[in-house]
Motif scaffolding. Structure first.
Motif, PDB file in Angstrom:
ATOM      1  N   MET A 106      17.531  -8.684 145.952  1.00  0.00           N
ATOM      2  CA  MET A 106      17.754  -7.371 146.549  1.00  0.00           C
ATOM      3  C   MET A 106      17.435  -6.249 145.562  1.00  0.00           C
ATOM      4  O   MET A 106      16.674  -5.323 145.877  1.00  0.00           O
ATOM      5  CB  MET A 106      19.215  -7.247 147.008  1.00  0.00           C
ATOM      6  N   THR A 107      17.998  -6.329 144.361  1.00  0.00           N
ATOM      7  CA  THR A 107      17.814  -5.250 143.389  1.00  0.00           C
ATOM      8  C   THR A 107      16.366  -5.151 142.938  1.00  0.00           C
ATOM      9  O   THR A 107      15.830  -4.054 142.782  1.00  0.00           O
ATOM     10  CB  THR A 107      18.741  -5.459 142.180  1.00  0.00           C
ATOM     11  N   THR A 108      15.731  -6.294 142.739  1.00  0.00           N
ATOM     12  CA  THR A 108      14.316  -6.293 142.350  1.00  0.00           C
ATOM     13  C   THR A 108      13.464  -5.567 143.391  1.00  0.00           C
ATOM     14  O   THR A 108      12.634  -4.703 143.057  1.00  0.00           O
ATOM     15  CB  THR A 108      13.799  -7.741 142.193  1.00  0.00           C
ATOM     16  N   LYS A 109      13.661  -5.897 144.637  1.00  0.00           N
ATOM     17  CA  LYS A 109      12.849  -5.296 145.694  1.00  0.00           C
ATOM     18  C   LYS A 109      13.174  -3.822 145.895  1.00  0.00           C
ATOM     19  O   LYS A 109      12.272  -3.010 146.139  1.00  0.00           O
ATOM     20  CB  LYS A 109      13.025  -6.088 146.989  1.00  0.00           C
ATOM     21  N   ASP A 143       4.783  -6.855 140.183  1.00  0.00           N
ATOM     22  CA  ASP A 143       4.351  -5.471 140.397  1.00  0.00           C
ATOM     23  C   ASP A 143       5.325  -4.468 139.779  1.00  0.00           C
ATOM     24  O   ASP A 143       5.082  -3.254 139.854  1.00  0.00           O
ATOM     25  CB  ASP A 143       4.244  -5.181 141.900  1.00  0.00           C
ATOM     26  N   TYR A 144       6.409  -4.958 139.189  1.00  0.00           N
ATOM     27  CA  TYR A 144       7.447  -4.076 138.656  1.00  0.00           C
ATOM     28  C   TYR A 144       7.093  -3.646 137.238  1.00  0.00           C
ATOM     29  O   TYR A 144       6.890  -4.483 136.356  1.00  0.00           O
ATOM     30  CB  TYR A 144       8.787  -4.816 138.687  1.00  0.00           C
ATOM     31  N   SER A 145       7.047  -2.342 137.028  1.00  0.00           N
ATOM     32  CA  SER A 145       6.654  -1.832 135.714  1.00  0.00           C
ATOM     33  C   SER A 145       7.706  -2.114 134.650  1.00  0.00           C
ATOM     34  O   SER A 145       7.374  -2.260 133.477  1.00  0.00           O
ATOM     35  CB  SER A 145       6.393  -0.329 135.798  1.00  0.00           C
ATOM     36  N   THR A 146       8.979  -2.196 135.045  1.00  0.00           N
ATOM     37  CA  THR A 146      10.139  -2.373 134.151  1.00  0.00           C
ATOM     38  C   THR A 146      10.260  -1.169 133.222  1.00  0.00           C
ATOM     39  O   THR A 146       9.288  -0.432 132.997  1.00  0.00           O
ATOM     40  CB  THR A 146      10.091  -3.669 133.315  1.00  0.00           C
ATOM     41  N   PRO A 147      11.426  -0.965 132.617  1.00  0.00           N
ATOM     42  CA  PRO A 147      11.555   0.128 131.649  1.00  0.00           C
ATOM     43  C   PRO A 147      11.087  -0.272 130.255  1.00  0.00           C
ATOM     44  O   PRO A 147      11.225   0.507 129.303  1.00  0.00           O
ATOM     45  CB  PRO A 147      13.071   0.394 131.652  1.00  0.00           C
ATOM     46  N   PHE A 148      10.500  -1.470 130.142  1.00  0.00           N
ATOM     47  CA  PHE A 148      10.113  -1.992 128.832  1.00  0.00           C
ATOM     48  C   PHE A 148       8.599  -2.031 128.681  1.00  0.00           C
ATOM     49  O   PHE A 148       7.860  -1.759 129.626  1.00  0.00           O
ATOM     50  CB  PHE A 148      10.694  -3.398 128.638  1.00  0.00           C
TER      51      PHE A 148
END
Length: 257
Positions: A106-109, A143-148
């Motif tokens: 859920m959180t990822t999406k 596809d998630y850029s992440t904060p890293f």
């Protein structure tokens, strides 16, 4: 002659009382088990209070509070966290793992949708979620850029996927789940009679999941407001459990670098 059913009932009752007495003396009253009871309480409440603070503070920005999926659905996180805590405390571990898989997915999406449709309305985001994000899959994490950045970015993505796929063994019928159950049965670790090690293991899984979920929720919340919360709340509380989180610790560095 005594009724055989009544005789069996007495035998089972006595066996249960004997097992309960032994488990309480040897397991429940042990230092390790009592420490894990404290751990589940601390991990759960530190997570719940953190996301509740995010929700409260987000009211300062109407767009964030009204239109961000990760923020608007924090009540869902809190409900699940409370349920997971109660389940683990009562020896219901596999169901807790299944719920953690849902929270990770859920959180990822939601964070991916929040960034993909930045500036759009809440309804537009839910429509995008329905039409463009696949169900029952975690591949969108790529596809998630992440904060890293760099290796940490790839490590975070990989760990989210690993957690999701490991938890799938408890969502779908699997040999792994059956093998673990049979192993526990042989050790007399039935529901409500789990070992201290089982409690330790599930708490580690819980902390790992909440560490990643918090990072994604903070990332959706935004750099500036997340920094405010760390400066004004979390950094003032050195006992906050997630200071030791693998990814929360690294996320904080991104805020003050």
């Amino acid at each position: 002659m005594e009724d055989p059913i009544e005789e069996l009932r007495k035998e089972l009752q006595q066996a249960f009382l004997t097992k309960t007495s032994y488990w309480k003396d040897e397991v429940y009253d042990s230092q390790q088990y009592q420490q894990e009871i404290k751990n589940i309480q601390t991990i759960s409440m530190d997570f719940i209070n953190a996301v509740r603070l995010i929700s409260m503070y987000s009211t300062r920005g109407a767009d964030i509070y009204n239109n961000f999926l990760c923020i608007k659905t924090i009540d869902d996180l809190i409900q699940s966290a409370i349920g997971i805590k109660v389940m683990i405390e009562n020896g219901i571990h596999n169901t807790a793992r299944r719920e953690l898989r849902y929270l990770i997915e859920m959180t990822t999406k939601y964070v991916i949708v929040d960034y993909a449709k930045m500036g759009y309305s809440f309804d537009s985001k839910t429509e995008y979620l329905r039409d463009s994000v696949p169900n029952s899959s975690i591949k969108v994490i790529d596809d998630y850029s992440t904060p890293f950045s760099g290796d940490l970015k790839n490590n975070f993505r990989s760990e989210v996927k690993d957690f999701f796929y490991d938890a799938c063994a408890y969502v779908h019928p699997s040999k792994k789940q059956i093998d673990e159950q049979m192993k526990n049965y042989r050790r007399n670790n039935t529901i409500g009679f789990e070992s201290a090690k089982m409690f330790t293991d599930i708490n580690k899984v819980l902390f790992r999941a909440y560490d990643m979920i918090l990072v994604m929720t903070f990332h959706s919340f935004g750099h500036s407001m997340s920094k405010d919360l760390f400066e004004q709340v979390f950094d003032e509380n050195p006992s906050w459990k997630f200071h030791k989180g693998k990814y929360v610790k690294e996320f904080r560095k991104t805020l003050f670098s």
